[in-house]
Write a protein that holds these residues in place. Structure first.
Motif, mmCIF file in Angstrom:
data_model
loop_
_atom_site.group_PDB
_atom_site.id
_atom_site.type_symbol
_atom_site.label_atom_id
_atom_site.label_comp_id
_atom_site.label_asym_id
_atom_site.label_seq_id
_atom_site.Cartn_x
_atom_site.Cartn_y
_atom_site.Cartn_z
ATOM 1 N N ASN A 1 69.224 46.883 35.874
ATOM 2 C CA ASN A 1 70.531 46.997 36.522
ATOM 3 C C ASN A 1 71.652 46.483 35.610
ATOM 4 O O ASN A 1 71.535 45.407 35.006
ATOM 5 C CB ASN A 1 70.561 46.201 37.833
ATOM 6 C CG ASN A 1 69.426 46.614 38.762
ATOM 7 O OD1 ASN A 1 68.946 47.743 38.688
ATOM 8 N ND2 ASN A 1 68.991 45.693 39.612
ATOM 9 N N VAL A 2 72.718 47.274 35.542
ATOM 10 C CA VAL A 2 73.902 46.871 34.772
ATOM 11 C C VAL A 2 75.145 47.112 35.629
ATOM 12 O O VAL A 2 75.365 48.237 36.101
ATOM 13 C CB VAL A 2 74.024 47.667 33.456
ATOM 14 C CG1 VAL A 2 75.294 47.250 32.710
ATOM 15 C CG2 VAL A 2 72.790 47.462 32.591
ATOM 16 N N THR A 3 75.966 46.071 35.841
ATOM 17 C CA THR A 3 77.188 46.190 36.639
ATOM 18 C C THR A 3 78.404 46.119 35.712
ATOM 19 O O THR A 3 78.446 45.304 34.783
ATOM 20 C CB THR A 3 77.269 45.061 37.684
ATOM 21 O OG1 THR A 3 76.082 45.096 38.493
ATOM 22 C CG2 THR A 3 78.490 45.222 38.565
ATOM 23 N N SER A 4 79.375 46.982 35.966
ATOM 24 C CA SER A 4 80.574 47.020 35.125
ATOM 25 C C SER A 4 81.350 45.718 35.256
ATOM 26 O O SER A 4 81.189 44.958 36.216
ATOM 27 C CB SER A 4 81.460 48.204 35.517
ATOM 28 O OG SER A 4 81.895 48.062 36.860
ATOM 29 N N GLU A 5 82.246 45.480 34.267
ATOM 30 C CA GLU A 5 83.001 44.232 34.259
ATOM 31 C C GLU A 5 83.904 44.089 35.466
ATOM 32 O O GLU A 5 84.113 42.981 35.971
ATOM 33 C CB GLU A 5 83.844 44.147 32.974
ATOM 34 C CG GLU A 5 82.990 44.052 31.703
ATOM 35 C CD GLU A 5 83.853 43.935 30.464
ATOM 36 O OE1 GLU A 5 85.091 43.945 30.621
ATOM 37 O OE2 GLU A 5 83.298 43.816 29.346
ATOM 38 N N ASP A 6 84.427 45.200 35.955
ATOM 39 C CA ASP A 6 85.313 45.119 37.133
ATOM 40 C C ASP A 6 84.537 45.163 38.446
ATOM 41 O O ASP A 6 85.147 45.226 39.528
ATOM 42 C CB ASP A 6 86.344 46.246 37.090
ATOM 43 C CG ASP A 6 85.674 47.625 37.027
ATOM 44 O OD1 ASP A 6 84.425 47.701 37.162
ATOM 45 O OD2 ASP A 6 86.405 48.616 36.851
ATOM 46 N N ASN B 1 74.772 46.046 49.318
ATOM 47 C CA ASN B 1 75.582 45.170 48.483
ATOM 48 C C ASN B 1 76.071 45.832 47.199
ATOM 49 O O ASN B 1 76.843 45.220 46.444
ATOM 50 C CB ASN B 1 74.787 43.913 48.112
ATOM 51 C CG ASN B 1 74.412 43.104 49.346
ATOM 52 O OD1 ASN B 1 75.228 42.952 50.264
ATOM 53 N ND2 ASN B 1 73.188 42.604 49.376
ATOM 54 N N ASP B 2 75.646 47.047 46.945
ATOM 55 C CA ASP B 2 76.095 47.748 45.738
ATOM 56 C C ASP B 2 77.565 48.144 45.860
ATOM 57 O O ASP B 2 78.079 48.333 46.980
ATOM 58 C CB ASP B 2 75.254 49.009 45.500
ATOM 59 C CG ASP B 2 73.906 48.689 44.854
ATOM 60 O OD1 ASP B 2 73.744 47.571 44.342
ATOM 61 O OD2 ASP B 2 73.009 49.563 44.882
ATOM 62 N N PRO B 3 78.272 48.297 44.709
ATOM 63 C CA PRO B 3 79.672 48.772 44.743
ATOM 64 C C PRO B 3 79.746 50.224 45.224
ATOM 65 O O PRO B 3 78.715 50.871 45.451
ATOM 66 C CB PRO B 3 80.106 48.640 43.286
ATOM 67 C CG PRO B 3 78.849 48.655 42.484
ATOM 68 C CD PRO B 3 77.810 48.004 43.338
ATOM 69 N N ARG B 4 80.950 50.787 45.347
ATOM 70 C CA ARG B 4 81.141 52.112 45.919
ATOM 71 C C ARG B 4 80.653 53.222 44.992
ATOM 72 O O ARG B 4 80.386 54.332 45.444
ATOM 73 C CB ARG B 4 82.613 52.326 46.265
ATOM 74 C CG ARG B 4 83.136 51.377 47.347
ATOM 75 C CD ARG B 4 84.553 51.738 47.745
ATOM 76 N NE ARG B 4 84.643 53.094 48.298
ATOM 77 C CZ ARG B 4 84.367 53.407 49.569
ATOM 78 N NH1 ARG B 4 83.985 52.445 50.410
ATOM 79 N NH2 ARG B 4 84.501 54.651 49.991
ATOM 80 N N SER B 5 80.535 52.921 43.713
ATOM 81 C CA SER B 5 80.054 53.918 42.753
ATOM 82 C C SER B 5 78.737 53.416 42.123
ATOM 83 O O SER B 5 78.700 52.338 41.518
ATOM 84 C CB SER B 5 81.085 54.167 41.654
ATOM 85 O OG SER B 5 80.603 55.106 40.723
ATOM 86 N N VAL B 6 77.687 54.226 42.283
ATOM 87 C CA VAL B 6 76.357 53.843 41.778
ATOM 88 C C VAL B 6 75.819 54.975 40.896
ATOM 89 O O VAL B 6 75.885 56.148 41.261
ATOM 90 C CB VAL B 6 75.370 53.576 42.934
ATOM 91 C CG1 VAL B 6 73.980 53.284 42.389
ATOM 92 C CG2 VAL B 6 75.874 52.417 43.786
#
Length: 520
Positions: free
Chosen positions: A412-417, A445-450
């Motif tokens: 898993n990698v999440t963007s800085e923002d 719990n994931d952001p709106r864009s996956v």
């Protein structure tokens, strides 16, 4: 992991002598299988000649012997008893056509997908079956017409002659290889019984007469004649013979192609599976119109041939023509051969066929392989080899699926923002791993864009596509957008047809290879 014994190359002399040896062993086998099928002995003998000759000329595996077999005899016994021998010929004719189609459409290559553990179980199971079949030769008909075990001098003579045959086969090659030890053993034991009256041993003709109940029975006969099966040409006839034909075709090809693979291993060469399918089919179609019961490859006789030095097509051709010569001109010679000599030969076949190294290797190989070997061996003995192979392949596939189902994971990698999260999937996605795959995602719990990246994964089947659909639905319900990258084109098309609400990026689309026809 397992190794079959290696053998040397072919020669004309070895092929000829080996073919004669095989012909001697074919006669009682063909008679016995004809009896099992409920047909006349000549129907079995004709089948052994025709199948053996045609497959020797046109088959995909030089050195392999084909003829009437017990596996096919068991299938047809109910057909013969309920509808008669003409329906048998029709069923064999149709089975041959199905086998030809199997080869024409290049389906023989799939025999290469049979796991080696299944092969070992198949070989061990057949060795046990061959051994058990020889036990029937130690029984005689008593005064009330029932079979009972030999006793007294007849039993001791039988055992002694069988043991003598085995000793000659084992030790003669240490002194000379001028003639095959198997042929020499049969000749020596036959001469002993013929010239020493005190050695009262059952011969081939005694066996034939006990099987048929006819005191005048003989292996003498004429050439098979052409006669199309006398059955009604109707859908009712097709409905009767079609199930038998499918089973005959399947059993015949499974036994033939597995035997082909075993001989490949022993000779260090490669046979042509599709060519063998066509030859087997053609041979069975000829059987259907010339009064034979059909057949396939025989691992026992093939092992006799290989162990006697037969490697080329000439060995199979010689065996078939010698058998025909016995039927037409020299029935008296084959009829005086003691059954004990042939039993001794088959015992040697059992010893050389059984993969004894499998005992030593059981503790070293993975447990799943050991279980498959034991399972296939047992099922072969209890039922038949076709069912055993199917069971072995299915169990191996399920074990493979279970093992690989645990190999899927995600990085898993999440963007800085914190507005986008990428799941980099590793490992195959298929029916066994879909539940693990779905557990990798934290939908709530994931952001709106996956983003789901399949660059290091493989979407293998419809269950995997369905899992992607389920995952998409979960994110849609949460008001989130799912993006998929590096998905193969075939999966992309399936997703499009399914109407999945997901963005698919096909850039750097992976290409997956399939099994090649060159294998066959």
């Amino acid at each position: 992991m397992f190794e079959f014994p290696q053998v040397d190359k072919s020669s004309v002399k070895n092929d000829v002598f080996s073919g004669i040896t095989v012909a001697l062993a074919l006669v009682p086998e063909a008679v016995a299988f004809a009896f099992v099928a409920g047909v006349e002995p000549m129907v079995g003998l004709y089948a052994a000649f025709m199948v053996g000759l045609i497959t020797a000329f046109f088959g995909g595996r030089p050195g392999m012997i084909s003829g009437a077999t017990g596996a096919m005899a068991i299938v047809i016994v109910s057909l013969v008893s309920e509808h008669g021998v003409e329906y048998l010929f029709a069923a064999v004719l149709l089975a041959g056509l199905l086998q030809i189609l199997f080869g024409v459409f290049h389906l023989g290559k799939f025999i290469r997908m049979v796991p080696h553990s299944v092969m070992i179980g198949f070989v061990n199971g057949l060795a046990i079956v061959i051994f058990m079949a020889q036990m029937g030769q130690f029984k005689v008909v008593n005064k009330v017409g029932e079979l009972e075990w030999m006793q007294g001098s007849s039993l001791y003579i039988m055992l002694a002659l069988a043991l003598l045959t085995m000793l000659i086969i084992h030790f003669l090659p240490k002194f000379t290889t001028a003639i095959p030890s198997t042929l020499a053993a049969i000749v020596v034991v036959t001469l002993l019984v013929y010239f020493i009256p005190a050695l009262e041993a059952r011969t081939v003709v005694d066996f034939l007469r006990s099987m048929t109940g006819d005191e005048n029975a003989t292996v003498a006969g004429t050439l098979p004649t052409f006669a199309f099966p006398v059955v009604p040409f109707s859908m009712e006839t097709l409905a009767i013979i079609l199930p038998y034909s499918f089973i005959l075709a399947a059993v015949g090809l499974i036994e033939s192609l597995l035997t082909l693979t075993v001989i490949d291993e022993m000779t260090g060469t490669r046979g042509r599976a599709n060519k063998e399918c066509i030859a087997q089919g053609g041979a069975n179609m000829v059987n259907g119109v010339f009064g034979g019961m059909g057949g396939c490859a025989m691992i026992g006789q093939s092992m006799i041939n290989i162990n006697s030095g037969g490697r080329g097509r000439l060995s199979g051709i010689t065996a078939a023509l010698t058998l025909l010569a016995f039927i037409l001109f020299a029935s008296g010679l084959i009829e005086i051969v003691p059954i004990a000599a042939l039993v001794g030969v088959m015992f040697i076949v059992v010893l050389s066929t059984f993969e004894w190294a499998s005992f030593k290797m059981m503790r070293k190989v993975p447990k799943k392989d050991a279980i498959v070997i034991i399972l296939v061996t047992g099922v072969t003995v209890v039922t038949d080899l076709a069912i055993a192979v199917f069971v072995g392949v299915i169990v191996s596939a399920l074990v493979f699926a279970w093992e690989h189902a645990k190999h899927i994971y995600a990085v898993n990698v999440t963007s800085e923002d914190q507005k986008e999260k990428t799941y980099r999937i590793n490992g195959p996605l298929f029916f066994g791993s879909v539940s693990h795959f779905l557990d990798l995602f934290d939908v709530q719990n994931d952001p709106r864009s996956v983003i789901v990246d399949f660059a290091e994964s493989r979407v293998a089947d419809h269950s995997a596509i369905e899992a992607i659909c389920v995952l998409t639905d979960r994110y849609v319900k949460e008001g989130k957008k799912l993006h998929i990258r590096h998905l193969s084109k075939d999966c992309h098309k399936l997703l499009s047809k399914a109407g999945v609400l997901v963005e698919v990026n096909t850039i750097e689309d992976p290409i997956y290879k399939v099994v090649s026809d060159e294998l066959a």
